[in-house]
Design a protein around this motif. Sequence first.
Motif, mmCIF file in Angstrom:
data_model
loop_
_atom_site.group_PDB
_atom_site.id
_atom_site.type_symbol
_atom_site.label_atom_id
_atom_site.label_comp_id
_atom_site.label_asym_id
_atom_site.label_seq_id
_atom_site.Cartn_x
_atom_site.Cartn_y
_atom_site.Cartn_z
ATOM 1 N N ARG A 165 -2.500 -50.974 32.010
ATOM 2 C CA ARG A 165 -3.898 -51.317 32.312
ATOM 3 C C ARG A 165 -4.277 -52.655 31.677
ATOM 4 O O ARG A 165 -4.961 -53.473 32.294
ATOM 5 N N LYS A 166 -3.815 -52.873 30.474
ATOM 6 C CA LYS A 166 -4.091 -54.144 29.811
ATOM 7 C C LYS A 166 -3.412 -55.280 30.565
ATOM 8 O O LYS A 166 -3.986 -56.366 30.737
ATOM 9 N N ALA A 169 -5.449 -56.075 33.610
ATOM 10 C CA ALA A 169 -6.703 -56.731 33.232
ATOM 11 C C ALA A 169 -6.475 -58.164 32.781
ATOM 12 O O ALA A 169 -7.349 -59.022 32.946
#
Length: 217
Positions: A165-166, A169
Amino acid sequence: QQLNPNVGHVELGSIYYHLGLEDLGDRAYQRAIEIDPTSEYVKYMTYAHYLLVRKYDEWLATYQKFNPNDTTIRSLPYSLGKGRLDEAQKLLDELSAKYPDRPLPPSSKAFLSALKGDFRTAEAQVPAILSITDPKQFAYHHLTYDVACVYALTGKSDEAVKWLRKTAAEGFPSYTLLERDHYLDGIRQTPEFIRFKEEMKANYERFKIGRASCRER
């Protein structure tokens, strides 16, 4: 490119690949080669990006195309990606002997350890992987992706998805890479990974629609 249609194709190809739009990325790289077939930078970028997105056979074919006289092709990421662990260990040992004062590539060391089942050593490399460059630098998302793969290889799905997810992002939301990367195979059936992949697939479809709209304009 509106000002000069002969520039920016390598950069455009990189953007497309980061978004998972790989067919468009390949076209952009091919256009860069057509414009300047003698550029060593363009040739390097054309094959080097394949290792970042785990397209190992494409890397080898393209490298051989641009380096036909290189009869001793050696690549640590390629050896690891193809599961040639003895070969990868030999390359790491050679790097250690040649550069005794230089740390070994932490991502490669972590992957090799995890693939051999030494999960503790693999996870111990995470701080070193993240310390390679500042979090504000553009390439940082490749490091966070490597960390996600380390945790996936060690079976820690929650941690792996957190770093995936990082990665998304931070500018690397490639759904096609998620589909392909065998380093993620150990967590593919977990609910958190399935949920994340569905979100990335929806993003991927929006990227394709957005690119189609740009062409129409």
